[in-house]
Write a protein that holds these residues in place. Structure first.
Motif, PDB file in Angstrom:
ATOM      1  N   ALA A  24       0.825  -1.209   0.000  1.00 35.36           N
ATOM      2  CA  ALA A  24       0.000   0.000   0.000  1.00 35.36           C
ATOM      3  C   ALA A  24       0.860   1.260   0.000  1.00 35.36           C
ATOM      4  O   ALA A  24       0.544   2.237  -0.692  1.00 35.36           O
ATOM      5  N   ALA A  25       1.953   1.249   0.755  1.00 36.65           N
ATOM      6  CA  ALA A  25       2.845   2.411   0.789  1.00 36.65           C
ATOM      7  C   ALA A  25       3.488   2.644  -0.578  1.00 36.65           C
ATOM      8  O   ALA A  25       3.580   3.785  -1.044  1.00 36.65           O
ATOM      9  N   TRP A  35      -5.975  -2.994  -4.727  1.00 34.16           N
ATOM     10  CA  TRP A  35      -6.101  -3.558  -3.395  1.00 34.16           C
ATOM     11  C   TRP A  35      -5.109  -4.699  -3.194  1.00 34.16           C
ATOM     12  O   TRP A  35      -4.533  -5.211  -4.147  1.00 34.16           O
ATOM     13  N   VAL A  36      -4.945  -5.089  -1.921  1.00 40.58           N
ATOM     14  CA  VAL A  36      -4.085  -6.206  -1.538  1.00 40.58           C
ATOM     15  C   VAL A  36      -4.755  -6.918  -0.373  1.00 40.58           C
ATOM     16  O   VAL A  36      -5.384  -6.281   0.476  1.00 40.58           O
ATOM     17  N   ARG A  37      -4.663  -8.266  -0.350  1.00 45.15           N
ATOM     18  CA  ARG A  37      -5.246  -9.016   0.752  1.00 45.15           C
ATOM     19  C   ARG A  37      -4.519 -10.340   0.957  1.00 45.15           C
ATOM     20  O   ARG A  37      -3.946 -10.900   0.013  1.00 45.15           O
ATOM     21  N   VAL A  46      -3.254  -9.509  -5.168  1.00 42.68           N
ATOM     22  CA  VAL A  46      -3.173  -8.082  -5.470  1.00 42.68           C
ATOM     23  C   VAL A  46      -3.938  -7.739  -6.745  1.00 42.68           C
ATOM     24  O   VAL A  46      -4.072  -8.565  -7.648  1.00 42.68           O
ATOM     25  N   LEU A  47      -4.424  -6.511  -6.785  1.00 42.30           N
ATOM     26  CA  LEU A  47      -4.949  -5.905  -8.003  1.00 42.30           C
ATOM     27  C   LEU A  47      -4.278  -4.541  -8.100  1.00 42.30           C
ATOM     28  O   LEU A  47      -4.380  -3.735  -7.163  1.00 42.30           O
ATOM     29  N   LEU A  48      -3.567  -4.310  -9.186  1.00 35.39           N
ATOM     30  CA  LEU A  48      -2.816  -3.069  -9.390  1.00 35.39           C
ATOM     31  C   LEU A  48      -3.335  -2.384 -10.635  1.00 35.39           C
ATOM     32  O   LEU A  48      -3.422  -3.014 -11.690  1.00 35.39           O
ATOM     33  N   GLU A  49      -3.633  -1.102 -10.525  1.00 35.63           N
ATOM     34  CA  GLU A  49      -4.184  -0.396 -11.673  1.00 35.63           C
ATOM     35  C   GLU A  49      -3.659   1.032 -11.711  1.00 35.63           C
ATOM     36  O   GLU A  49      -3.584   1.701 -10.680  1.00 35.63           O
ATOM     37  N   PHE A  87      -6.071   2.945  -3.069  1.00 34.04           N
ATOM     38  CA  PHE A  87      -5.515   1.625  -2.807  1.00 34.04           C
ATOM     39  C   PHE A  87      -5.981   1.181  -1.420  1.00 34.04           C
ATOM     40  O   PHE A  87      -5.857   1.938  -0.454  1.00 34.04           O
ATOM     41  N   VAL A  88      -6.508  -0.037  -1.336  1.00 36.63           N
ATOM     42  CA  VAL A  88      -7.120  -0.539  -0.111  1.00 36.63           C
ATOM     43  C   VAL A  88      -6.384  -1.789   0.367  1.00 36.63           C
ATOM     44  O   VAL A  88      -6.119  -2.694  -0.424  1.00 36.63           O
ATOM     45  N   VAL A  89      -6.100  -1.835   1.663  1.00 40.44           N
ATOM     46  CA  VAL A  89      -5.601  -3.047   2.306  1.00 40.44           C
ATOM     47  C   VAL A  89      -6.838  -3.779   2.831  1.00 40.44           C
ATOM     48  O   VAL A  89      -7.492  -3.305   3.757  1.00 40.44           O
ATOM     49  N   GLN A  90      -7.164  -4.884   2.177  1.00 45.92           N
ATOM     50  CA  GLN A  90      -8.355  -5.640   2.598  1.00 45.92           C
ATOM     51  C   GLN A  90      -8.001  -6.584   3.735  1.00 45.92           C
ATOM     52  O   GLN A  90      -6.881  -7.076   3.829  1.00 45.92           O
TER      53      GLN A  90
END
Length: 91
Positions: A24-25, A35-37, A46-49, A87-90
């Motif tokens: 996230a950083a 997001w990342v989980r 991860v999903l990076l866009e 960006f979300v940390v799930q």
């Protein structure tokens, strides 16, 4: 520049080492959305866009992660852009 979206998995010692927070950083620094989980099987998803160069830079960072991580494999596939915001940390 064109936007891209990558989705995938990071395998190895990637849970309990600050991997999600580190991702996230880096995403914030590079202005990448997504997001990342953690997954129950020990992987991180991860999903990076965002802008292509920024997303590829973050994808490269995933190959080693934060200090303490032990990345064995990163598997990413391109997907249609989802227009993610932030960006979300799930959990």
């Amino acid at each position: 520049m064109a936007s891209v979206c990558l989705h995938g998995y990071v395998e190895g010692r990637v849970q309990g080492v600050g991997f999600r927070q580190g991702t996230a950083a880096q995403a914030a620094r590079l202005q990448v959305s997504g997001w990342v989980r953690n997954l129950p099987d020990g992987r991180v998803e991860v999903l990076l866009e965002g802008e292509s160069d920024a997303v590829r830079s973050l994808a490269k960072w995933l190959e080693h992660g934060p200090p303490g991580a032990g990345v064995l494999a990163v598997t990413l596939q391109e997907r249609p852009v989802e227009d993610a915001q932030g960006f979300v940390v799930q959990r």
